[in-house]
Scaffold this motif. Structure first.
Motif: not given
Length: 426
Positions: A347-351, A356-358, A400-410
């Motif tokens: 895993q790695a963490e990204v803000s 959201e900015a892309g 560009v990757l944005s905030s398409d998150l699994i369960d709001g987190c992943y």
């Protein structure tokens, strides 16, 4: 079918006292099993005894489930190589309440004459003082008798405290009390409990002169020699907060053919004919694992729910699904199941603000995560059509990757079939 006959064909009888079968066939009989409240959940090792009580009740008899609020303060030495940590009363009270709730899933507590009952041995031990116990109970059982028990002999070299040594007397008194006050004539349990159980029958005989019988079940061992009820993460618990329905399902679905044939008899209520039919179909096409699937479905549904079983199926199949079906299945996962399925994936963490900015897909694959070693490797992988984001193929290097998150987190990154990486948005 009588209780003993039912238990025998299922392979659930290890030993029993002479006359037990005759006594059970003669009339509705009360019997009990003790459950150890050292945790706030039972695990699948306890399922053997739960199913024993279920069959006991289904055969028309009255089951008592004893939760050891008192004996939990002492600790049973049977099968233990060293003394365990003793629990305080508030922790035990919490555990007892949790265990009671789990047992109520399996036993019928409102069905007339053979309704199940829950008892806590703290109720009759809390007001008994030490002098009273050794005078009224201890004098009936000799030290020689107690020393002959395997649970004691096996610990003499490494050391056995008086607290643990006295356990068989305490458990024996449970049987005596239930025999005298609740009419319990049978104590059931695992084969490692035989010594403690017959101490109870001996106490009843010497002190009260009542009828008492014992039945034990074999300790389950896996065909490969590893311990039943254990996974890489430890115990397989009945509480979904300790062992998720997905991991619970996986434990059973991954059973060997030999183990599954044994488990389906012990842990399900399927009839002999139903089981033999499933086995016959399984043997024709063993690669389909029908035996394991029927076993895992039955137990997961009864311990958890139909919904949890279906979620476990979906989660189990996510690695093999493709296209829109895979995308939708992944979107429907909650965080707990997602992390179970992809346990051990780097895993790695990204803000979240950056997402959201892309962020460009190249940057995500390389600089932000280290999933791929270089921008060049990232471009090549995208052109080869081997990169997926949340199970959706990505070939465009300018994506560009944005905030398409699994369960709001992943976010789940994938290269090829088996190379996964998780981004956690913080």
């Amino acid at each position: 079918m009588g209780f003993i006959e039912e238990m025998k064909w299922r392979g659930m009888i290890h030993d029993m006292m002479p006359g037990t079968d005759e006594a059970l066939n003669k009339e509705i009989t009360s019997g009990y099993i003790g459950f150890d409240p050292t945790a706030d959940s039972l695990h699948i090792g306890s399922l053997v005894q739960i199913m024993t009580l279920v069959h006991f009740q289904r055969s028309g008899h009255k089951p008592f489930a004893l939760v050891g609020g008192a004996t939990g303060m002492v600790g049973d030495p049977s099968g233990k190589s060293q003394e365990r940590n003793l629990l305080d009363s508030s922790t035990l009270d919490h555990n007892v309440a949790c265990v009671k709730k789990q047992l109520e899933q399996f036993l019928d507590f409102d069905c007339g004459n053979n309704s199940a009952e829950m008892v806590n041995n703290y109720a009759w031990f809390k007001d008994m003082n030490f002098l009273e116990f050794i005078r009224d109970i201890g004098k009936h059982i000799t030290v020689n008798y107690m020393m002959a028990k395997d649970s004691v002999k096996s610990r003499l070299e490494t050391g056995l405290s008086f607290t643990e040594f006295s356990y068989q007397l305490v458990q024996g008194y449970d049987f005596y009390w239930l025999n005298k006050n609740k009419g319990c004539k049978v104590q059931l349990g695992g084969s490692d409990q035989w010594g403690n159980i017959v101490t109870g029958t001996e106490l009843i005989r010497r002190k009260g002169g009542g009828e008492a019988y014992a039945v034990t079940t074999p300790l389950i061992k896996k065909a490969d020699g590893t311990k039943f009820g254990k996974s890489e993460g430890g115990n397989v618990w009945l509480d979904k907060n300790r062992t998720s329905p997905y991991k619970f399902y996986q434990y059973w679905i991954n059973s060997s053919d030999e183990d599954s044939a044994k488990y389906i008899r012990i842990f399900t209520l399927k009839t002999k004919e139903e089981i033999e039919e499933i086995e016959a179909k399984h043997n024709l096409e063993p690669h389909l694992r029908l035996l394991q699937k029927e076993l895992a479905k039955d137990i997961t549904t009864r311990v958890h729910s139909e919904e949890d079983y279906k979620s476990a199926i979906d989660a189990s199949e996510i690695l093999f699904k493709k296209g829109d079906e895979a995308v939708e299945a992944l979107k429907g996962m909650n965080e707990a199941i997602f992390m179970d399925v992809f346990e051990g994936v780097p895993q790695a963490e990204v803000s979240k603000s950056e997402l959201e900015a892309g962020i460009s897909i190249i940057e995500v694959l390389c600089e932000k995560t280290g999933f791929l070693s270089s921008n060049g490797e990232a471009r090549r992988a995208l052109k080869e059509n081997s990169i997926s984001v949340n199970k959706e193929k990505v070939a465009e290097t300018k994506k560009v990757l944005s905030s398409d998150l699994i369960d709001g987190c992943y976010i789940l990154l994938q290269r090829g079939k088996k190379n996964y990486f998780i981004i956690k948005a913080i």
